[in-house]
Design an enzyme around this catalytic site. Structure first.
Site, short mmCIF file in Angstrom:
data_model
loop_
_atom_site.label_atom_id
_atom_site.label_comp_id
_atom_site.label_asym_id
_atom_site.label_seq_id
_atom_site.Cartn_x
_atom_site.Cartn_y
_atom_site.Cartn_z
N ASP A 154 61.85 39.26 13.09
CA ASP A 154 63.24 39.54 13.37
C ASP A 154 63.29 40.79 14.26
O ASP A 154 62.27 41.49 14.42
CB ASP A 154 63.97 39.77 12.04
N ASP A 212 66.77 43.00 14.84
CA ASP A 212 67.71 43.96 14.27
C ASP A 212 67.34 44.28 12.83
O ASP A 212 67.17 43.38 12.00
CB ASP A 212 69.13 43.41 14.33
#
Length: 310
Positions: A30, A32
């Site tokens: 991922d 963020d």
């Protein structure tokens, strides 16, 4: 090694850390909450990825954030000292295009999403309608004019829309009365972390309204969708899923996605999940194999490993 008590990677013995680092060839991460948040770069995260790449690990980034374009993400990576190519980033809008092309979709799409998301679909040649994007009068006559429509919509797609309205949801609900109308979602996040301890309602909550109202379950091309998993495995030609490490900061999106794909999983506590939430989680599909305070812990292990000639 998933169980109800995942180990902190810095609590592993030196031999276990060495075994951990040798157990995967690709990192799927991922962005963020792992590499940066809304305001700052997470300390140690860029260094960890640079070090992982130096040891020969392939890097792939899977984001649910469609508000930021792939090009903007590449530029941001460059600012923090990481060289990331566009093809290394898996993005909800491009996932949607890939899936629609895979099923040879033809027809009109009603879309609830951000302008950058819509732009990607239009550039790919798909025909979109959206809205209403203006405030309507508070009466049923005005509402009816905006939500009842005779256009032949063949798909409803929902993602992040900061101008979400009940009128848009009602319009989508009416299109979904047609059982032949495709229903798709990008990001699934019920909450979006925008600061320390501050979460706002995410697109997943609005999708759930449509799901409940229509009785239709969407095809999911964001994390933790199975369709996304299939697209990712095919795109990067992953033939040994257990040799992949999924890194994320959200249990319901990142860890569930990784486990569905058969990947190893590492949860970092630098974004949307706290240690208390991890410790109180009882759903096995949400519990990671390992956890860390942040990717700075991975950088620390790699520093130690280089000294021992890993």
């Amino acid at each position: 090694m998933n169980d109800s008590h995942p180990q902190h990677i810095l609590h592993l013995s030196e031999e276990q850390q060495k075994k951990f680092l040798g157990s995967f060839d690709r990192v799927v991460s991922d962005i963020d909450g792992v590499i940066w948040n809304m305001y700052n770069t997470i300390p140690g995260a860029p260094e960890a990825f640079v070090a992982l790449e130096k040891t020969g690990k392939e890097l792939t980034f899977v984001t649910n954030n469609s508000v930021r374009t792939v090009e903007q993400a590449v530029r941001h990576f460059e600012k923090i000292g990481m060289s990331v190519r566009p093809e290394q980033i898996t993005h909800p809008s491009q996932n949607t295009v890939d899936y629609l092309r895979q099923i040879n979709f033809q027809g009109l799409i009603y879309i609830i999403a951000s302008p950058p998301f819509k732009a990607v679909l239009r550039e790919a040649g798909f025909q979109l309608i959206d809205g209403p994007n203006e405030i309507i009068d508070e009466n049923f006559q005005s509402l009816a004019k905006k939500i009842f429509d005779q256009q032949p919509v063949n798909a409803v797609i929902i993602d992040v829309d900061f101008n979400m309205s009940s009128t848009k949801l009602l319009r989508a609900q009416l299109y979904l009365r047609n059982p032949e109308c495709l229903f798709m979602e990008g990001a699934t996040d019920r909450f979006l972390p925008i600061g320390k301890g501050v979460n706002i309602i995410g697109p997943g909550a609005f999708t759930n309204i449509l799901l409940e109202a229509s009785g239709r379950k969407p095809i999911t091309v964001g994390k933790p969708g199975r369709e996304l998993g299939k697209l990712l495995v095919e795109k990067y030609k992953i033939d040994q899923s257990d040799r992949v490490l999924m890194v994320g900061d959200m249990m319901a999106q990142d860890i569930v996605f990784g486990r569905q794909c058969g990947f190893q999983t590492l949860l970092v506590l630098s974004g949307g999940c706290t240690l208390e939430q991890l410790r109180s989680e009882t759903d096995p599909s949400h519990i990671p194999d390992y956890y860390a305070d942040s990717l700075a812990d991975v950088a620390q292990i790699l520093g130690q490993s280089r000294k021992s000639h890993f």
